[in-house]
Design a protein around this motif. Structure first.
Motif, PDB file in Angstrom:
ATOM      1  N   TYR B 111      51.521  21.137   4.786  1.00 15.60           N
ATOM      2  CA  TYR B 111      52.424  21.486   6.187  1.00 15.60           C
ATOM      3  C   TYR B 111      53.640  22.490   5.326  1.00 15.60           C
ATOM      4  O   TYR B 111      54.218  23.193   6.030  1.00 15.60           O
ATOM      5  N   LEU B 112      53.779  22.613   4.021  1.00 14.98           N
ATOM      6  CA  LEU B 112      54.963  23.215   3.521  1.00 14.98           C
ATOM      7  C   LEU B 112      54.597  24.637   3.164  1.00 14.98           C
ATOM      8  O   LEU B 112      55.495  25.547   2.914  1.00 14.98           O
ATOM      9  N   VAL B 113      53.255  25.120   3.047  1.00 12.33           N
ATOM     10  CA  VAL B 113      52.888  26.391   3.033  1.00 12.33           C
ATOM     11  C   VAL B 113      53.569  27.566   3.699  1.00 12.33           C
ATOM     12  O   VAL B 113      53.633  27.223   5.055  1.00 12.33           O
ATOM     13  N   PRO B 114      54.053  28.551   3.112  1.00 12.89           N
ATOM     14  CA  PRO B 114      53.882  28.847   1.719  1.00 12.89           C
ATOM     15  C   PRO B 114      55.550  28.832   0.927  1.00 12.89           C
ATOM     16  O   PRO B 114      55.693  29.546   0.202  1.00 12.89           O
ATOM     17  N   ALA B 115      56.183  27.834   1.505  1.00 12.62           N
ATOM     18  CA  ALA B 115      57.386  27.556   0.891  1.00 12.62           C
ATOM     19  C   ALA B 115      57.134  27.477  -0.579  1.00 12.62           C
ATOM     20  O   ALA B 115      56.285  26.720  -1.017  1.00 12.62           O
ATOM     21  N   SER B 116      58.111  27.644  -1.534  1.00  8.88           N
ATOM     22  CA  SER B 116      58.226  27.404  -3.092  1.00  8.88           C
ATOM     23  C   SER B 116      59.489  27.299  -3.567  1.00  8.88           C
ATOM     24  O   SER B 116      60.575  28.119  -3.052  1.00  8.88           O
ATOM     25  N   GLN B 119      61.811  30.223  -4.308  1.00 13.42           N
ATOM     26  CA  GLN B 119      62.791  30.789  -3.047  1.00 13.42           C
ATOM     27  C   GLN B 119      64.001  30.247  -3.393  1.00 13.42           C
ATOM     28  O   GLN B 119      65.106  30.394  -2.229  1.00 13.42           O
ATOM     29  N   SER B 120      64.470  29.413  -4.154  1.00 13.05           N
ATOM     30  CA  SER B 120      65.841  28.697  -4.318  1.00 13.05           C
ATOM     31  C   SER B 120      66.785  30.042  -4.676  1.00 13.05           C
ATOM     32  O   SER B 120      66.776  30.527  -5.902  1.00 13.05           O
ATOM     33  N   ARG B 148      58.671  37.194  -1.971  1.00 10.22           N
ATOM     34  CA  ARG B 148      58.780  36.148  -1.333  1.00 10.22           C
ATOM     35  C   ARG B 148      60.096  35.542  -0.660  1.00 10.22           C
ATOM     36  O   ARG B 148      60.264  34.402  -0.280  1.00 10.22           O
ATOM     37  N   LEU B 149      60.963  36.496  -0.762  1.00  9.98           N
ATOM     38  CA  LEU B 149      62.294  36.075  -0.361  1.00  9.98           C
ATOM     39  C   LEU B 149      62.597  36.730   1.212  1.00  9.98           C
ATOM     40  O   LEU B 149      62.005  37.796   1.152  1.00  9.98           O
ATOM     41  N   LYS B 150      63.467  36.052   1.800  1.00 13.37           N
ATOM     42  CA  LYS B 150      63.966  36.835   2.980  1.00 13.37           C
ATOM     43  C   LYS B 150      64.722  37.967   2.662  1.00 13.37           C
ATOM     44  O   LYS B 150      65.166  38.256   1.449  1.00 13.37           O
TER      45      LYS B 150
ATOM     46  N   MET D   1      46.144  28.030   7.339  1.00  7.98           N
ATOM     47  CA  MET D   1      47.553  27.495   7.566  1.00  7.98           C
ATOM     48  C   MET D   1      47.510  27.483   9.380  1.00  7.98           C
ATOM     49  O   MET D   1      47.569  28.548  10.085  1.00  7.98           O
ATOM     50  N   HIS D   3      50.186  26.039  10.741  1.00 10.78           N
ATOM     51  CA  HIS D   3      51.383  25.698  11.378  1.00 10.78           C
ATOM     52  C   HIS D   3      52.007  27.045  10.834  1.00 10.78           C
ATOM     53  O   HIS D   3      51.886  27.802   9.958  1.00 10.78           O
ATOM     54  N   VAL D   6      56.467  28.121   6.266  1.00 12.55           N
ATOM     55  CA  VAL D   6      57.697  27.498   6.054  1.00 12.55           C
ATOM     56  C   VAL D   6      58.560  28.317   5.000  1.00 12.55           C
ATOM     57  O   VAL D   6      58.030  28.777   4.099  1.00 12.55           O
ATOM     58  N   TYR D   7      60.058  28.330   5.343  1.00 11.73           N
ATOM     59  CA  TYR D   7      60.739  29.052   4.084  1.00 11.73           C
ATOM     60  C   TYR D   7      61.587  27.803   3.498  1.00 11.73           C
ATOM     61  O   TYR D   7      62.058  26.859   4.037  1.00 11.73           O
ATOM     62  N   TYR D   8      61.725  27.939   2.288  1.00  9.27           N
ATOM     63  CA  TYR D   8      62.220  26.947   1.380  1.00  9.27           C
ATOM     64  C   TYR D   8      63.573  26.445   1.829  1.00  9.27           C
ATOM     65  O   TYR D   8      63.968  25.358   2.005  1.00  9.27           O
ATOM     66  N   LEU D  14      69.296  24.137   3.984  1.00  7.72           N
ATOM     67  CA  LEU D  14      70.276  24.532   2.815  1.00  7.72           C
ATOM     68  C   LEU D  14      71.552  25.186   3.825  1.00  7.72           C
ATOM     69  O   LEU D  14      72.724  24.752   3.255  1.00  7.72           O
TER      70      LEU D  14
END
Lengths: 361, 361, 361, 361
Positions: B111-116, B119-120, B148-150, D1, D3, D6-8, D14
């Protein structure tokens, strides 16, 4: 009291222990304040290595048999956990030696040539007993192994190479594990089918994903193919044998399959203890490699890029050996072969029943 | 009490904080027990990152000046030490997430794809603020950095690249440090002479050592020559400049010399605070690289050799970045250039006097 | 190499160290697996106690003088910090012994009678050297002190009672601290005025607070009065003397005032090192009392409510001594006498200038 | 995918989390640097409390049944262990807040009145869920319990008081445990006989020991009598009931006997998981009381002997509650009732067989 009274200091041989810090700096020149720390921390390490060997040998003995008793597994888990507790102290102790500055170390460093931590026989015993055979070591490491030790120490270790390692005993124990087959059910056939289904579904999703750039799609499909091949190497005995020949895996295929089976059904009564045991192997490996990594940094901090007292190439070498010398890597890689719960085959009642206790409350 | 009364939960915005765990598994399927842990531990990390940034920014501001006040150094050391205390928790927290098994992670992983974790933004800010410019990153890392970042996050970080890093401010501060020169004394000339004397003596010992095999002797002399060349690169501004061009050192030569000077005389009143500051840089670097290393192992443990949710190549990449992304490596390497106390030049009274307090009790 | 070559195991006296675990269980019956752990962990503790004494003695020597040199303060802080690092390991090591179950301990416990941890002379030395004089101990503790030790050990400790403790040396050092007075400025007069102003303002707020129930108001005013009296005991030498007589404080009034002064201006260059030293005393006290507390729990866990091997009343006693045996309690209580920054008197330029370095960059 | 991507930062909310630090100092005056730390560390604590409650509730649900499934015990042990891992972080985090000095705290302390840590509902929930009913609390604590909370929070907690606690569910689970009785064997009769034999032998040894001073002999015999009486309270249901009435024990006699039985035979397959569960209860209790103790010291360090912001009597109260609020004390006291292995009755084959697995490999 049937025995003569015991006095704390005598029982612990403190007269001996506390008079075993002979400073080279004092012998050859001016006493270096920090040499006491240097000696004491190494002695503390060696005491703990002795304790680890004591636990490891007892666990080894319980596994060095054709049948590991279920009651013994409780003992084994208890003692492996104790080893991990000790290892945490081994790691944290590095913070003490890091209070020694490079300049303070130089006050006595030259007197110690060519002694080196490589000469810790007990550390070698721990490594080898666990499973780090000489053949797995880095080249430079093998060379030191042969040349920097006293003859008697070399002979001792070489003889120990002839015995099975704990990893090999665990491999044999896992390989003996039954389960997974009845007349009309073969677990691994089912599992392979599940894996196929899962990968096919993944493939379909990628192929039908119109938001992906063709290049990305191509890459994702390539990665999927790699995953598929990875699983094939597990399911196909011949492919697995090849990996083993190449040294890419050390665990036998039977043991690997059993370990996966345990992980999949780890809450079944009969697998709870084996499951904890597998976790302990990960913990032990993780703690040792954390120790190696932090040790390398500590050396870097105190020596910079200088050569160690034993002539070793210092922190660069230590960092390389951190990854190379991991013993239970195959168990870390297990995660690769697990699949989401909905895909895991349901065990037939007949098998499931066999995994429980006699007593039903 | 001049202010309205405060209630614990309101002050801490607990209503908000404790309702910010929105499980994807619950949204799309069955609640996965461990997703709560997954979210909470990441939120705890992000809270601590915020705190680190708060401390780092305050320290940065005190150094972003032509003259760092001696009273500020006390504040800076206090806050850098706080950062290290936080980092220890960051490392130890990994033991909590390691209680998540691979199977339990798979309950919600897809479900979390593609968060990583890449991206912190806050982690990126910490790295960059300290000194890890984009150009120093590994290739793959740079790529993620860009893609991968906004957009807004990318812009923010790119703008921050234009500001000096804390490492650069420390470099400037060190470079301004005076001392070491009077009309009739030049410290670095003396130091170079001392180093020569020391190396010459070492060379003589090796050459006259009849117990050494000719091959060993040859090797030892070769190593000595390497050490000599190493020092030359420090003493010779042109050679040093070349190393810097090649990216082998990041610190300016002036800063490096000042840092060595501080280490040699770190108990002099005026150097006690700067000495502690240099130690803190080592601590911060060590804690972050320990975190990176243990994080890589944790990923390995939970994912095996699979690809991360963000498509990153997983633990192999993480291990490589552990060493690559160290920020204060130059300060670790300082130890290379220190020499035993008997060789350290005695400072002329005139200089020594300048390193003390006005008040003499 | 001008000295004979050194071998790791010989240098560390491993032959001796690793053969100093003589199991009573083996001597009198069947080897108890956990007795090895019991001996080794105590030996590890004793090695670290030796190291702590080594550091403590060196620090003690630097303070056992009429004038502590500013350069020595750097050394002292470094070594006190090392003691704290060691103490953290002493605390964490308890997790290892806690892996010993009550049943496993009973396998050899009876053989050890009447030995007891009370007989650790080194631990007694650490306590006494720091400042825990026999007179400060609990009654039962004093009794053990006198009766359970070998004559020679008793004599040694009694002789040591005649020397000043580190706490007393620190007291003397603080008492000598000048500052705070010029012809036209007396810091403590100013401070007392500030305190009055603060308390008066607090009182006014309480009295004019119409939301308070009369009973609450009364209680708050009573507490305020207590605080006022508390400060009076600090400002009035006679009242302070009385507290000291009653054993409610151990630090001299001069030392206490100096310690407060340091805390108020701890970022002034001349106070940075003394400030760190005061922090170290808190750390050392906190670590030891944490050790005592966790040790009491560990004993409770392994022995339940049984009597210890030395006849000590076990964990209940241990818990009581945890608070009683704190050495640097006066420094914890300092916080009571600090006031918010806006109330702190501004030092005259003349004094402020005296707190800095000769060199101005 | 399937869904949306997703963004971190969005997933972790946050934006919300990192904007929930509203400084009172900033609202009413000058921003206090350390207030950010104060808020963030409390928020980190509350996040972890939420996680502990999440685990505790899941474990509670599995025990809130007439029959705990053997497979669930694996899950329960896993989650209790996770709670302990989190607790270690709760303890270690105190080192971060200890970097806040008393003066820095005073920069914003007055703004927080009368908020207090007592108002942490989540902490109350953890305590109560585990087993700390209001009636067990110290008087002062009960008072705060009733008066310092929002009405809705009070109501919530009072309602929770009506549900069984985890301790009570564990009690019920243990009380249901069968074993120990066949037609011709009654374990507790045998055990009582063994205890008698052991104590008689001890008595004989004391009485015949001619080296003992009469007074010492008398005292030792008195202690033995106390031990005998202690065991009687276990074996005699009426005596035990009286202890329970007096609040000296909280566990039912049946549960206590079962817990002892488990400890005696903890390596039998069916007892391995229950044995680990009992260990976890000790761990949880130990971690919480360590946290309370260290928290009290931290408060002492930062506040001295001042009153807390909520009007609580500060560190003195906190220290007293450390011992009072222990939940699983009965399990610590179990060790009192264990006897050396040679005295432990051998189980008849019939019982022993019932403790194993169906499968025999």
């Amino acid at each position: 009291m049937k025995h003569p009274p015991v006095y704390y200091g005598d029982y612990l041989a403190l007269d001996t222990i506390l008079n075993s810090q002979k400073l080279k700096s004092k012998e050859y020149g001016e006493e270096a304040h920090d040499e006491t720390l240097f000696i004491i921390i190494h002695q503390a390490y060696e005491l703990w290595f002795k304790q680890i060997i004591h636990e490891l040998n007892s666990v080894y003995a319980l596994f060095n048999t054709k049948r590991v008793k279920p009651t013994d597994l409780g003992v084994v888990n208890h003692r492996l956990n104790r080893i991990t507790q000790i290892q945490k102290i081994l790691v944290d102790q590095l913070s003490i030696i890091e209070t020694m500055t490079p300049l303070d170390f130089m006050d006595f460093r030259d007197y110690l040539v060519p002694a080196s931590g490589f000469q810790s026989i007990q550390f070698r015993i721990v490594e080898l007993r666990l499973g780090l055979r000489q053949e797995y070591r880095l080249g430079i490491d093998k060379k030191f192994f042969n040349s920097r030790l006293k003859k008697s120490d070399q002979v001792f270790l070489e003889k120990m190479e002839e015995e099975p390692t704990f990893l090999e005993l665990v491999d044999a124990w896992l390989s003996r594990m039954p389960f997974g087959k009845t007349e009309d059910f073969d677990f691994w056939t089912e599992y392979e089918a599940s894996v196929s289904k899962m990968l096919d579904s993944d493939q379909e999703i990628i192929e039908s994903n119109e938001t992906l750039h063709p290049k990305e799609k191509e890459m994702e499909l390539k990665m999927l193919e790699a995953t598929r091949e990875n699983f094939n190497c597990l399911f196909d005995a011949k492919k697995y044998a090849k990996l083993k020949e190449q040294g890419l895996v050390r665990l036998s295929r039977e043991a690997k399959l059993a370990a996966i089976f345990i992980q999949l059904y780890k809450n079944e009564p009969i697998f709870q203890a084996p499951g904890l045991l597998l976790d302990s192997l990960l913990d032990i490996d993780e703690q040792f490699s954390t120790w190696r990594y932090r040790h390398a940094i500590m050396v870097h901090r105190i020596l910079g890029t200088k050569i160690g007292t034993g002539g070793s190439s210092g922190h660069e070498y230590l960092k390389r050996s951190t990854e190379n010398n991991r013993v239970f890597l195959d168990f870390f890689n297990l995660a690769t072969f697990l699949i989401p719960k909905p895909y895991i085959p349901t065990l037939p009642e007949k098998i499931k029943a066999e995994l429980g206790f006699i007593h039903e409350d």
